[in-house]
Enzyme design. Structure first.
Site, PDB file in Angstrom:
ATOM      1  N   ASP A 123       0.831  -1.201   0.000  1.00 59.46           N
ATOM      2  CA  ASP A 123       0.000   0.000   0.000  1.00 59.46           C
ATOM      3  C   ASP A 123       0.879   1.270   0.000  1.00 59.46           C
ATOM      4  O   ASP A 123       1.710   1.443   0.904  1.00 59.46           O
ATOM      5  CB  ASP A 123      -0.872  -0.062   1.251  1.00 59.46           C
ATOM      6  CG  ASP A 123      -1.869   1.063   1.331  1.00 59.46           C
ATOM      7  OD1 ASP A 123      -1.775   2.024   0.562  1.00 59.46           O
ATOM      8  OD2 ASP A 123      -2.750   0.960   2.202  1.00 59.46           O
ATOM      9  N   ASP A 139      -7.503   3.040  -9.227  1.00 56.16           N
ATOM     10  CA  ASP A 139      -8.732   2.237  -9.216  1.00 56.16           C
ATOM     11  C   ASP A 139      -9.920   3.192  -9.085  1.00 56.16           C
ATOM     12  O   ASP A 139      -9.971   3.997  -8.149  1.00 56.16           O
ATOM     13  CB  ASP A 139      -8.705   1.254  -8.047  1.00 56.16           C
ATOM     14  CG  ASP A 139      -7.713   0.125  -8.299  1.00 56.16           C
ATOM     15  OD1 ASP A 139      -7.384  -0.129  -9.472  1.00 56.16           O
ATOM     16  OD2 ASP A 139      -7.270  -0.499  -7.319  1.00 56.16           O
ATOM     17  N   LYS A 176     -18.872   3.208  -8.067  1.00 54.13           N
ATOM     18  CA  LYS A 176     -20.141   3.251  -7.314  1.00 54.13           C
ATOM     19  C   LYS A 176     -20.010   4.230  -6.142  1.00 54.13           C
ATOM     20  O   LYS A 176     -19.028   4.184  -5.399  1.00 54.13           O
ATOM     21  CB  LYS A 176     -20.464   1.865  -6.758  1.00 54.13           C
ATOM     22  CG  LYS A 176     -20.878   0.873  -7.821  1.00 54.13           C
ATOM     23  CD  LYS A 176     -21.307  -0.424  -7.172  1.00 54.13           C
ATOM     24  CE  LYS A 176     -21.522  -1.482  -8.242  1.00 54.13           C
ATOM     25  NZ  LYS A 176     -21.321  -2.827  -7.759  1.00 54.13           N
ATOM     26  N   ASP A 182     -10.203   8.404 -16.463  1.00 50.52           N
ATOM     27  CA  ASP A 182     -11.231   8.418 -17.506  1.00 50.52           C
ATOM     28  C   ASP A 182     -12.622   8.379 -16.880  1.00 50.52           C
ATOM     29  O   ASP A 182     -13.600   8.217 -17.596  1.00 50.52           O
ATOM     30  CB  ASP A 182     -11.057   7.184 -18.410  1.00 50.52           C
ATOM     31  CG  ASP A 182     -11.114   5.902 -17.610  1.00 50.52           C
ATOM     32  OD1 ASP A 182     -10.516   5.863 -16.513  1.00 50.52           O
ATOM     33  OD2 ASP A 182     -11.767   4.940 -18.051  1.00 50.52           O
ATOM     34  N   THR A 189      -0.786   4.710 -20.997  1.00 45.24           N
ATOM     35  CA  THR A 189      -0.670   3.555 -20.094  1.00 45.24           C
ATOM     36  C   THR A 189      -1.606   2.478 -20.619  1.00 45.24           C
ATOM     37  O   THR A 189      -2.486   2.732 -21.440  1.00 45.24           O
ATOM     38  CB  THR A 189      -1.063   3.887 -18.636  1.00 45.24           C
ATOM     39  OG1 THR A 189      -2.491   3.995 -18.556  1.00 45.24           O
ATOM     40  CG2 THR A 189      -0.414   5.152 -18.133  1.00 45.24           C
ATOM     41  N   ARG A 190      -1.413   1.313 -20.108  1.00 45.85           N
ATOM     42  CA  ARG A 190      -2.235   0.184 -20.552  1.00 45.85           C
ATOM     43  C   ARG A 190      -3.716   0.409 -20.208  1.00 45.85           C
ATOM     44  O   ARG A 190      -4.605   0.164 -21.017  1.00 45.85           O
ATOM     45  CB  ARG A 190      -1.727  -1.071 -19.840  1.00 45.85           C
ATOM     46  CG  ARG A 190      -2.492  -2.312 -20.182  1.00 45.85           C
ATOM     47  CD  ARG A 190      -2.057  -3.392 -19.220  1.00 45.85           C
ATOM     48  NE  ARG A 190      -0.869  -4.031 -19.685  1.00 45.85           N
ATOM     49  CZ  ARG A 190      -0.868  -5.261 -20.190  1.00 45.85           C
ATOM     50  NH1 ARG A 190      -1.963  -5.952 -20.252  1.00 45.85           N
ATOM     51  NH2 ARG A 190       0.238  -5.813 -20.605  1.00 45.85           N
ATOM     52  N   TYR A 191      -3.945   0.926 -18.993  1.00 45.77           N
ATOM     53  CA  TYR A 191      -5.329   1.171 -18.586  1.00 45.77           C
ATOM     54  C   TYR A 191      -5.958   2.258 -19.464  1.00 45.77           C
ATOM     55  O   TYR A 191      -7.133   2.173 -19.833  1.00 45.77           O
ATOM     56  CB  TYR A 191      -5.372   1.569 -17.098  1.00 45.77           C
ATOM     57  CG  TYR A 191      -6.770   1.701 -16.579  1.00 45.77           C
ATOM     58  CD1 TYR A 191      -7.444   0.617 -16.015  1.00 45.77           C
ATOM     59  CD2 TYR A 191      -7.455   2.903 -16.699  1.00 45.77           C
ATOM     60  CE1 TYR A 191      -8.740   0.744 -15.568  1.00 45.77           C
ATOM     61  CE2 TYR A 191      -8.755   3.035 -16.267  1.00 45.77           C
ATOM     62  CZ  TYR A 191      -9.390   1.951 -15.697  1.00 45.77           C
ATOM     63  OH  TYR A 191     -10.679   2.080 -15.256  1.00 45.77           O
ATOM     64  N   GLU A 192      -5.161   3.266 -19.813  1.00 46.15           N
ATOM     65  CA  GLU A 192      -5.691   4.334 -20.666  1.00 46.15           C
ATOM     66  C   GLU A 192      -6.098   3.786 -22.033  1.00 46.15           C
ATOM     67  O   GLU A 192      -7.140   4.166 -22.581  1.00 46.15           O
ATOM     68  CB  GLU A 192      -4.654   5.435 -20.852  1.00 46.15           C
ATOM     69  CG  GLU A 192      -5.149   6.508 -21.806  1.00 46.15           C
ATOM     70  CD  GLU A 192      -4.185   7.671 -21.923  1.00 46.15           C
ATOM     71  OE1 GLU A 192      -4.403   8.669 -21.226  1.00 46.15           O
ATOM     72  OE2 GLU A 192      -3.219   7.574 -22.700  1.00 46.15           O
TER      73      GLU A 192
END
Ligand SMILES: C[S@@+](CC[C@H](N)C(=O)[O-])C[C@H]1O[C@@H](n2cnc3c(N)ncnc32)[C@H](O)[C@@H]1O
Length: 232
Positions: free
Chosen positions: A115, A137, A141, A173, A211-214
């Site tokens: 962490d 992350d 919700k 995003d 980035t990969r997530y982007e």
């Protein structure tokens, strides 16, 4: 989200720590290279953070939650005189990054595999020239928003470890997370948003490799926002 979930007494950390089985080289790197680059939080932090690197860096940047590590590796290669600290608790991502970093032959990286709040509390004051939090992350919700990494306590941590004039860069995003971050930074006395015009926050950061997530967000039709805040 599946997998291991841990709760600390004062902080909550949520997430998957391990995915599919590691390849032999990845396991080897976790045993061989990670201990060489990993920061030891059991030892006291050095007064001069540059002492943890071999290249006596003139500037040090922290990336939190580097995932596959494409951005971290790009920055380390682009700026060999700087030092980079990467934090990523997901074991498979760490293993993937170690392989790429070894292949690239970089030496100006130190790592932490738990962490990031623990690392932030260990670091000496005013030691960082930048913090990058890229596609954290999202916790979309509303009932989970309190798990988001951007919160008042973590901004206090950032303010303590950042040098005056250092930049905190945030990309996401998820519109509600972007608004959430703007509101939290606006409410914090230590930071100014550096945007000069309305288009600024749609412009990627200088030298941005993605980035990969982007890439996934773009494929799925979501629009990223890039926010830069300066430590006063
Ligand atoms: C959505 S992914 C984005 C990864 C990468 N930055 C990218 O853009 O591709 C978020 C990452 O943050 C990591 N993470 C989540 N909570 C964290 C924490 N408290 N400290 C450090 N990393 C964390 C996760 O393991 C995950 O790899």
């Amino acid at each position: 989200m599946t997998g291991e979930r841990r709760t600390r007494s004062t902080e909550a950390f949520f997430g998957r720590r391990r995915g599919k089985a590691l390849r032999p080289r990845q396991s080897d790197l976790l045993e061989r290279l990670l201990p060489r680059w990993k920061l030891d939080l059991e030892a006291p932090a050095p007064d001069r953070l540059s002492d943890i690197f071999d290249n006596a860096p003139s500037r040090i940047v922290l990336e939190i939650g580097f995932g596959g590590g494409e951005h971290l590796l790009h920055r380390a290669q682009e700026d060999p005189d700087a030092g980079f600290i990467g934090v990523e608790p997901f074991v498979n991502s760490m293993a993937k990054f170690l392989a790429a970093a070894e292949d690239a032959g970089v030496a100006n990286i130190r790592l932490y595999d738990d962490d990031a709040t623990r690392l932030l509390d260990w670091l000496p004051g005013a030691c960082l020239d930048g913090i990058d939090l890229l596609y954290p992350d999202p916790w979309p919700k509303k009932k989970h928003w309190k798990r988001r990494f951007v919160n008042a306590a973590n901004l206090d941590r950032f303010a303590r470890v950042m040098k005056p004039g250092a930049n905190f860069r945030f990309a996401s995003d998820i519109d509600t997370y972007v608004n959430w971050t703007l509101a939290h930074l606006h409410a914090h006395p230590a930071f100014d948003w550096t945007a000069r015009n309305a288009a600024d926050w749609r412009e990627p950061f200088e030298g941005w490799p993605g980035t990969r997530y982007e890439a996934k967000a773009l494929r799925e039709g979501r629009t990223p926002a890039y926010l830069t805040f300066r430590r006063r």
